[in-house]
Scaffold this motif. Sequence first.
Motif, PDB file in Angstrom:
ATOM      1  N   VAL A 176       1.502  -3.396 -11.726  1.00 43.24           N
ATOM      2  CA  VAL A 176       0.922  -4.704 -12.066  1.00 43.24           C
ATOM      3  C   VAL A 176       1.744  -5.856 -11.507  1.00 43.24           C
ATOM      4  O   VAL A 176       1.211  -6.950 -11.300  1.00 43.24           O
ATOM      5  N   THR A 177       3.031  -5.654 -11.252  1.00 44.64           N
ATOM      6  CA  THR A 177       3.816  -6.705 -10.608  1.00 44.64           C
ATOM      7  C   THR A 177       3.597  -6.722  -9.096  1.00 44.64           C
ATOM      8  O   THR A 177       3.694  -7.771  -8.465  1.00 44.64           O
TER       9      THR A 177
ATOM     10  N   ALA B 212      -6.103  -1.167  -7.245  1.00 48.98           N
ATOM     11  CA  ALA B 212      -4.878  -0.363  -7.342  1.00 48.98           C
ATOM     12  C   ALA B 212      -4.940   0.573  -8.555  1.00 48.98           C
ATOM     13  O   ALA B 212      -4.556   1.745  -8.473  1.00 48.98           O
ATOM     14  N   ILE B 213      -5.436   0.070  -9.674  1.00 49.41           N
ATOM     15  CA  ILE B 213      -5.559   0.907 -10.875  1.00 49.41           C
ATOM     16  C   ILE B 213      -6.570   2.028 -10.642  1.00 49.41           C
ATOM     17  O   ILE B 213      -6.369   3.166 -11.084  1.00 49.41           O
ATOM     18  N   ALA B 214      -7.662   1.715  -9.919  1.00 50.33           N
ATOM     19  CA  ALA B 214      -8.651   2.747  -9.621  1.00 50.33           C
ATOM     20  C   ALA B 214      -8.031   3.868  -8.788  1.00 50.33           C
ATOM     21  O   ALA B 214      -8.263   5.055  -9.044  1.00 50.33           O
TER      22      ALA B 214
ATOM     23  N   GLY C 124       0.809  -1.207   0.000  1.00 54.08           N
ATOM     24  CA  GLY C 124       0.000   0.000   0.000  1.00 54.08           C
ATOM     25  C   GLY C 124       0.844   1.259   0.000  1.00 54.08           C
ATOM     26  O   GLY C 124       0.535   2.227  -0.705  1.00 54.08           O
ATOM     27  N   LEU C 125       1.932   1.251   0.773  1.00 53.59           N
ATOM     28  CA  LEU C 125       2.816   2.410   0.796  1.00 53.59           C
ATOM     29  C   LEU C 125       3.530   2.570  -0.543  1.00 53.59           C
ATOM     30  O   LEU C 125       3.712   3.693  -1.036  1.00 53.59           O
ATOM     31  N   ALA C 126       3.922   1.445  -1.136  1.00 48.58           N
ATOM     32  CA  ALA C 126       4.562   1.503  -2.454  1.00 48.58           C
ATOM     33  C   ALA C 126       3.605   2.080  -3.492  1.00 48.58           C
ATOM     34  O   ALA C 126       3.995   2.895  -4.338  1.00 48.58           O
ATOM     35  N   LEU C 127       2.330   1.673  -3.430  1.00 53.98           N
ATOM     36  CA  LEU C 127       1.334   2.235  -4.347  1.00 53.98           C
ATOM     37  C   LEU C 127       1.182   3.729  -4.119  1.00 53.98           C
ATOM     38  O   LEU C 127       1.050   4.508  -5.065  1.00 53.98           O
ATOM     39  N   GLY C 128       1.229   4.143  -2.849  1.00 56.27           N
ATOM     40  CA  GLY C 128       1.158   5.564  -2.547  1.00 56.27           C
ATOM     41  C   GLY C 128       2.308   6.345  -3.143  1.00 56.27           C
ATOM     42  O   GLY C 128       2.133   7.476  -3.618  1.00 56.27           O
ATOM     43  N   VAL C 129       3.499   5.750  -3.150  1.00 54.88           N
ATOM     44  CA  VAL C 129       4.669   6.393  -3.752  1.00 54.88           C
ATOM     45  C   VAL C 129       4.470   6.559  -5.256  1.00 54.88           C
ATOM     46  O   VAL C 129       4.727   7.630  -5.822  1.00 54.88           O
TER      47      VAL C 129
ATOM     48  N   SER D   4     -13.748   7.218 -10.451  1.00 55.17           N
ATOM     49  CA  SER D   4     -12.637   6.285 -10.661  1.00 55.17           C
ATOM     50  C   SER D   4     -12.251   5.584  -9.376  1.00 55.17           C
ATOM     51  O   SER D   4     -11.923   4.388  -9.378  1.00 55.17           O
ATOM     52  N   LEU D   5     -12.298   6.282  -8.235  1.00 56.85           N
ATOM     53  CA  LEU D   5     -11.916   5.672  -6.968  1.00 56.85           C
ATOM     54  C   LEU D   5     -13.074   4.941  -6.314  1.00 56.85           C
ATOM     55  O   LEU D   5     -12.897   3.868  -5.742  1.00 56.85           O
ATOM     56  N   GLY D   6     -14.281   5.499  -6.427  1.00 56.45           N
ATOM     57  CA  GLY D   6     -15.389   4.962  -5.658  1.00 56.45           C
ATOM     58  C   GLY D   6     -16.117   3.790  -6.282  1.00 56.45           C
ATOM     59  O   GLY D   6     -16.550   2.873  -5.563  1.00 56.45           O
ATOM     60  N   VAL D   7     -16.286   3.785  -7.608  1.00 54.33           N
ATOM     61  CA  VAL D   7     -17.150   2.751  -8.206  1.00 54.33           C
ATOM     62  C   VAL D   7     -16.523   1.990  -9.359  1.00 54.33           C
ATOM     63  O   VAL D   7     -17.005   0.910  -9.711  1.00 54.33           O
ATOM     64  N   SER D   8     -15.471   2.509  -9.984  1.00 56.74           N
ATOM     65  CA  SER D   8     -14.981   1.889 -11.212  1.00 56.74           C
ATOM     66  C   SER D   8     -14.504   0.462 -10.994  1.00 56.74           C
ATOM     67  O   SER D   8     -14.792  -0.432 -11.806  1.00 56.74           O
ATOM     68  N   ALA D   9     -13.765   0.201  -9.912  1.00 50.71           N
ATOM     69  CA  ALA D   9     -13.240  -1.151  -9.678  1.00 50.71           C
ATOM     70  C   ALA D   9     -14.382  -2.144  -9.494  1.00 50.71           C
ATOM     71  O   ALA D   9     -14.344  -3.264 -10.036  1.00 50.71           O
ATOM     72  N   ARG D  10     -15.413  -1.752  -8.728  1.00 45.39           N
ATOM     73  CA  ARG D  10     -16.545  -2.659  -8.518  1.00 45.39           C
ATOM     74  C   ARG D  10     -17.312  -2.907  -9.809  1.00 45.39           C
ATOM     75  O   ARG D  10     -17.730  -4.042 -10.089  1.00 45.39           O
ATOM     76  N   LEU D  11     -17.506  -1.864 -10.594  1.00 51.52           N
ATOM     77  CA  LEU D  11     -18.218  -2.040 -11.863  1.00 51.52           C
ATOM     78  C   LEU D  11     -17.424  -2.909 -12.832  1.00 51.52           C
ATOM     79  O   LEU D  11     -17.993  -3.761 -13.534  1.00 51.52           O
TER      80      LEU D  11
END
Length: 475
Positions: A119-120, A131-133, A4-9, A312-319
């Motif tokens: 993606v890795t 993560a993409i969202a 999670g921290l790496a994604l934040g970076v 993009s953050l709230g609903v895209s991943a679920r959809l």
Amino acid sequence: MSRGLALGVLATGALMTILDGSIVTIAMPAIQRDLDFTPTSLSWVVNAYLIAFGSLLLLAGRLGDLLGRRAMFLAGTALFTAASALAGVAGSPAVLVAARFLQGVGSAAATAVSLGILVTLFPGTAERARAIALFSFTGAAGAAIGQVAGGLITDAFGWHWIFLINLPIGLVTIALAARTLPADRGIGLAAGADVAGALLVTAGLVTGIYAVVTIERYGATSARTLGLGALAVALLAGFVLRQATARRPLMPLRILRSRGVAVANVVQVLTVAATFAFQVLVTLYLQQVLGYDATRTGLALLPAAVTIGAVSLGVSARLNGRFGERAVLVAGLVLLVAMFALLARVPADGSYLVDVLPVMLLAAGFGLVLPALTALGMSAARAEDAGLASGLFNTTQQLGMALGVAVLSTLAAARTTDRVAHGDDRVTALTSGFHLAFAVGAGLVVVAVVLAYALLRPRVTAGAAPAENADALAA
């Protein structure tokens, strides 16, 4: 270290480059006044960055696979930060343009490998979608902050600080990236040491992007533009031929055998061409037609960025998980078609609440489009090709941006000139020019809808259910 921290970076690095781009757009008039840029040379504050950034993304992404993606991210972020400091203290047009070019080089190196690292880090379908969202949300946040902060910082402190603000962000990003991003040695330079291929693709992209960004000055049908365009096509065709025959190709062509990847990149060019031009042209409409200042323009554009980020953050991943990337992509594109249809009718005496705000809200469609396109564009990435797939996806994004702004701005300017010649007042003529550009933008997105619906249709075989995600879209 925490993923999670790496994604934040990674998200922070993306935020910094997107923030820089949107801030610069707002600050251009102040830069012109302070450094005595001519109207023609002012465009190179943007063009120098675009040429370096767009032409080096593919090469930087592959070098990340070969030499290590973390090393490429660190080097790129460090160069971008140093170049930002140079831009912040620039006292002449030449120094600022050179600094912007170096910013583009650094940004290309860092951006090209970011999705490859992502993606890795997140190999699972559901966790990757989330993560993409979040990564896509960062882009909208950067645009929102940039539009508002650009006006506020420029008005309160001067344009120099729009670049100097990158220093603390860059230094913190470098420090955290060195500790959190996974160490990777790369597969070795010998695995893709195709010097001829690297020269061909870089020269082709530089030539093509230069031709595009100078369309407004020389004209789309001028001998110069057509000649440079033909040369760019020839160089890129030579690159593809080289990759098909080289023993160790820079870009293994297997990455384009996935129908999802190939179509996603084409759809992205069309969509980004329209939506990035939308950001530029709506800004001009608000300032030149409705008379907004820099700060009010940034606030007027804020609802679009907020809705894009929220979707993009709230609903895209679920959809995407429930309906599949293709369905979500098409739905988002349809919303964008409606947005451009409204824009093509905005009046010269428009009201923000009646004529502009509905457009800003419909921009939420891009919050559905970008995560779905990103998932499709990275769907065929192997571990050893993740940087390349990331570089390719970002390259087509930049090509779309450059093409959209150049072509649609040129069409708007030509229509405006024509209407003035026929006796229209300046505001009416400008509005007519924007109408034409927005109508063409709508057409581009309609073509994107058709391609996404027809070519990304899940393949159905006897006894099998239709595939619902990008994994089933390989050709």
